[in-house]
Design a protein around this motif. Structure first.
Motif, PDB file in Angstrom:
ATOM      1  N   PHE A   1      99.002  16.813 -49.022  1.00 44.96           N
ATOM      2  CA  PHE A   1      98.936  15.592 -49.827  1.00 44.96           C
ATOM      3  C   PHE A   1      98.171  14.541 -49.029  1.00 44.96           C
ATOM      4  O   PHE A   1      98.474  14.291 -47.868  1.00 44.96           O
ATOM      5  N   GLU A   2      97.183  13.932 -49.675  1.00 46.29           N
ATOM      6  CA  GLU A   2      96.258  13.017 -49.006  1.00 46.29           C
ATOM      7  C   GLU A   2      96.683  11.567 -49.206  1.00 46.29           C
ATOM      8  O   GLU A   2      97.141  11.196 -50.292  1.00 46.29           O
ATOM      9  N   ASN A   3      96.520  10.757 -48.150  1.00 45.72           N
ATOM     10  CA  ASN A   3      96.915   9.345 -48.193  1.00 45.72           C
ATOM     11  C   ASN A   3      98.363   9.215 -48.654  1.00 45.72           C
ATOM     12  O   ASN A   3      98.688   8.420 -49.530  1.00 45.72           O
ATOM     13  N   ALA A   4      99.218  10.017 -48.050  1.00 43.02           N
ATOM     14  CA  ALA A   4     100.616  10.113 -48.464  1.00 43.02           C
ATOM     15  C   ALA A   4     101.464   9.001 -47.851  1.00 43.02           C
ATOM     16  O   ALA A   4     101.263   8.604 -46.704  1.00 43.02           O
ATOM     17  N   PHE A   5     102.401   8.495 -48.650  1.00 44.73           N
ATOM     18  CA  PHE A   5     103.351   7.498 -48.172  1.00 44.73           C
ATOM     19  C   PHE A   5     104.583   7.521 -49.077  1.00 44.73           C
ATOM     20  O   PHE A   5     104.612   8.234 -50.073  1.00 44.73           O
ATOM     21  N   ASP A   6     105.575   6.742 -48.708  1.00 42.12           N
ATOM     22  CA  ASP A   6     106.832   6.644 -49.455  1.00 42.12           C
ATOM     23  C   ASP A   6     107.445   8.032 -49.697  1.00 42.12           C
ATOM     24  O   ASP A   6     107.839   8.371 -50.810  1.00 42.12           O
ATOM     25  N   VAL A   7     107.503   8.820 -48.623  1.00 45.77           N
ATOM     26  CA  VAL A   7     108.070  10.171 -48.706  1.00 45.77           C
ATOM     27  C   VAL A   7     109.592  10.060 -48.716  1.00 45.77           C
ATOM     28  O   VAL A   7     110.179   9.386 -47.864  1.00 45.77           O
ATOM     29  N   ARG A   8     110.213  10.732 -49.660  1.00 38.22           N
ATOM     30  CA  ARG A   8     111.672  10.726 -49.772  1.00 38.22           C
ATOM     31  C   ARG A   8     112.161  12.162 -49.926  1.00 38.22           C
ATOM     32  O   ARG A   8     111.657  12.899 -50.775  1.00 38.22           O
ATOM     33  N   VAL A   9     113.121  12.534 -49.097  1.00 37.64           N
ATOM     34  CA  VAL A   9     113.684  13.883 -49.138  1.00 37.64           C
ATOM     35  C   VAL A   9     115.190  13.754 -49.351  1.00 37.64           C
ATOM     36  O   VAL A   9     115.878  13.143 -48.544  1.00 37.64           O
ATOM     37  N   ASP A  10     115.665  14.301 -50.453  1.00 38.71           N
ATOM     38  CA  ASP A  10     117.097  14.296 -50.758  1.00 38.71           C
ATOM     39  C   ASP A  10     117.486  15.731 -51.105  1.00 38.71           C
ATOM     40  O   ASP A  10     117.470  16.130 -52.267  1.00 38.71           O
ATOM     41  N   ILE A  11     117.766  16.516 -50.077  1.00 38.77           N
ATOM     42  CA  ILE A  11     118.055  17.944 -50.233  1.00 38.77           C
ATOM     43  C   ILE A  11     119.412  18.243 -49.609  1.00 38.77           C
ATOM     44  O   ILE A  11     119.710  17.788 -48.511  1.00 38.77           O
ATOM     45  N   GLN A  12     120.198  19.021 -50.320  1.00 37.80           N
ATOM     46  CA  GLN A  12     121.448  19.529 -49.766  1.00 37.80           C
ATOM     47  C   GLN A  12     121.470  21.033 -50.035  1.00 37.80           C
ATOM     48  O   GLN A  12     121.608  21.469 -51.174  1.00 37.80           O
ATOM     49  N   SER A  13     121.307  21.805 -48.952  1.00 37.86           N
ATOM     50  CA  SER A  13     121.203  23.252 -49.076  1.00 37.86           C
ATOM     51  C   SER A  13     122.114  23.912 -48.056  1.00 37.86           C
ATOM     52  O   SER A  13     122.022  23.633 -46.860  1.00 37.86           O
ATOM     53  N   SER A  14     122.956  24.808 -48.524  1.00 37.92           N
ATOM     54  CA  SER A  14     123.925  25.440 -47.618  1.00 37.92           C
ATOM     55  C   SER A  14     123.254  26.314 -46.566  1.00 37.92           C
ATOM     56  O   SER A  14     123.740  26.426 -45.449  1.00 37.92           O
ATOM     57  N   GLN A  15     122.115  26.932 -46.889  1.00 42.95           N
ATOM     58  CA  GLN A  15     121.430  27.791 -45.928  1.00 42.95           C
ATOM     59  C   GLN A  15     120.073  27.239 -45.506  1.00 42.95           C
ATOM     60  O   GLN A  15     119.336  27.889 -44.775  1.00 42.95           O
ATOM     61  N   GLY A  16     119.719  26.076 -45.984  1.00 48.74           N
ATOM     62  CA  GLY A  16     118.450  25.462 -45.606  1.00 48.74           C
ATOM     63  C   GLY A  16     117.275  25.866 -46.470  1.00 48.74           C
ATOM     64  O   GLY A  16     116.150  25.448 -46.211  1.00 48.74           O
ATOM     65  N   ASP A  17     117.511  26.678 -47.496  1.00 47.12           N
ATOM     66  CA  ASP A  17     116.401  27.099 -48.348  1.00 47.12           C
ATOM     67  C   ASP A  17     116.181  26.082 -49.469  1.00 47.12           C
ATOM     68  O   ASP A  17     117.068  25.306 -49.813  1.00 47.12           O
ATOM     69  N   MET A  18     114.940  26.081 -50.006  1.00 41.50           N
ATOM     70  CA  MET A  18     114.583  25.172 -51.091  1.00 41.50           C
ATOM     71  C   MET A  18     113.754  25.925 -52.119  1.00 41.50           C
ATOM     72  O   MET A  18     112.715  26.493 -51.789  1.00 41.50           O
ATOM     73  N   GLU A  19     114.206  25.899 -53.356  1.00 40.03           N
ATOM     74  CA  GLU A  19     113.497  26.540 -54.462  1.00 40.03           C
ATOM     75  C   GLU A  19     113.119  25.476 -55.477  1.00 40.03           C
ATOM     76  O   GLU A  19     113.966  24.714 -55.943  1.00 40.03           O
ATOM     77  N   ILE A  20     111.846  25.439 -55.817  1.00 40.24           N
ATOM     78  CA  ILE A  20     111.325  24.419 -56.734  1.00 40.24           C
ATOM     79  C   ILE A  20     111.638  24.796 -58.180  1.00 40.24           C
ATOM     80  O   ILE A  20     111.416  25.932 -58.589  1.00 40.24           O
ATOM     81  N   SER A  21     112.127  23.830 -58.935  1.00 38.44           N
ATOM     82  CA  SER A  21     112.273  23.998 -60.387  1.00 38.44           C
ATOM     83  C   SER A  21     110.988  23.565 -61.084  1.00 38.44           C
ATOM     84  O   SER A  21     110.506  24.232 -61.989  1.00 38.44           O
ATOM     85  N   ALA A  22     110.452  22.411 -60.646  1.00 41.90           N
ATOM     86  CA  ALA A  22     109.232  21.874 -61.246  1.00 41.90           C
ATOM     87  C   ALA A  22     108.620  20.847 -60.307  1.00 41.90           C
ATOM     88  O   ALA A  22     109.314  20.262 -59.472  1.00 41.90           O
ATOM     89  N   LEU A  23     107.324  20.633 -60.456  1.00 36.76           N
ATOM     90  CA  LEU A  23     106.639  19.541 -59.778  1.00 36.76           C
ATOM     91  C   LEU A  23     106.146  18.594 -60.864  1.00 36.76           C
ATOM     92  O   LEU A  23     105.443  19.009 -61.790  1.00 36.76           O
TER      93      LEU A  23
END
Length: 158
Positions: free
Chosen positions: A69-91
């Motif tokens: 992602f270019e010229n990126a800012f205002d990054v927010r991460v709100d993830i709660q994962s029991s094993q640390g994995d992340m699966e995308i539903s949609a972008l």
């Protein structure tokens, strides 16, 4: 279908409407503050293959990619994962208007994941295909078969 070849090796935000991230796996994320980039290492599903005669389950053409992602800012991460994995539903992508200098269009990108949400603002992205897609009976490559975590921008030419 023995082989799947994407239309190109580098995709970008202009391709957003024809791309899909459902069930893609995020392996890692990093901010490159020196160049105002936010990078995501993920397994992108290029094609879902319908079950054949006598088969029950889908198969998937999957490749490891680096999203920058270019010229990126205002990054927010709100993830709660029991094993640390992340699966995308949609972008989701929302156009926000011109950048302060008027040279770019700013967007808000929001990854809706099974485990929470990752969002950021940027002027666009590029997605680099690092290996040719592999046909799998699951939606993600294994850690070793994908070459571990990588933010490489070298593209596969096969």
């Amino acid at each position: 279908m023995d082989h799947y070849r994407p239309d190109k090796n580098i995709w970008d935000h202009h391709d957003f409407k024809i791309m899909g991230w459902h069930d893609a796996t995020i392996w890692s994320m990093v901010a490159n503050t020196e160049s105002f980039e936010f990078l995501i290492d993920l397994d992108y599903i290029f094609k879902w293959v319908d079950p054949g005669p006598g088969e029950t389950y889908y198969k998937f053409w999957v490749a490891p990619v680096t999203m920058v992602f270019e010229n990126a800012f205002d990054v927010r991460v709100d993830i709660q994962s029991s094993q640390g994995d992340m699966e995308i539903s949609a972008l989701h992508c929302t156009e926000l208007g011109p950048s302060p200098n008027g040279k770019f269009t700013q967007y808000k990108f929001c990854f809706a994941c099974q485990e929470g949400e990752v969002s950021l603002q940027a002027t666009g992205y590029k997605m680099y295909i690092r290996q040719s897609p592999t046909l799998l009976d699951r939606q993600s490559l294994g850690f070793l078969s994908r070459g571990g975590v990588s933010f490489d921008r070298s593209v596969s030419n096969s």
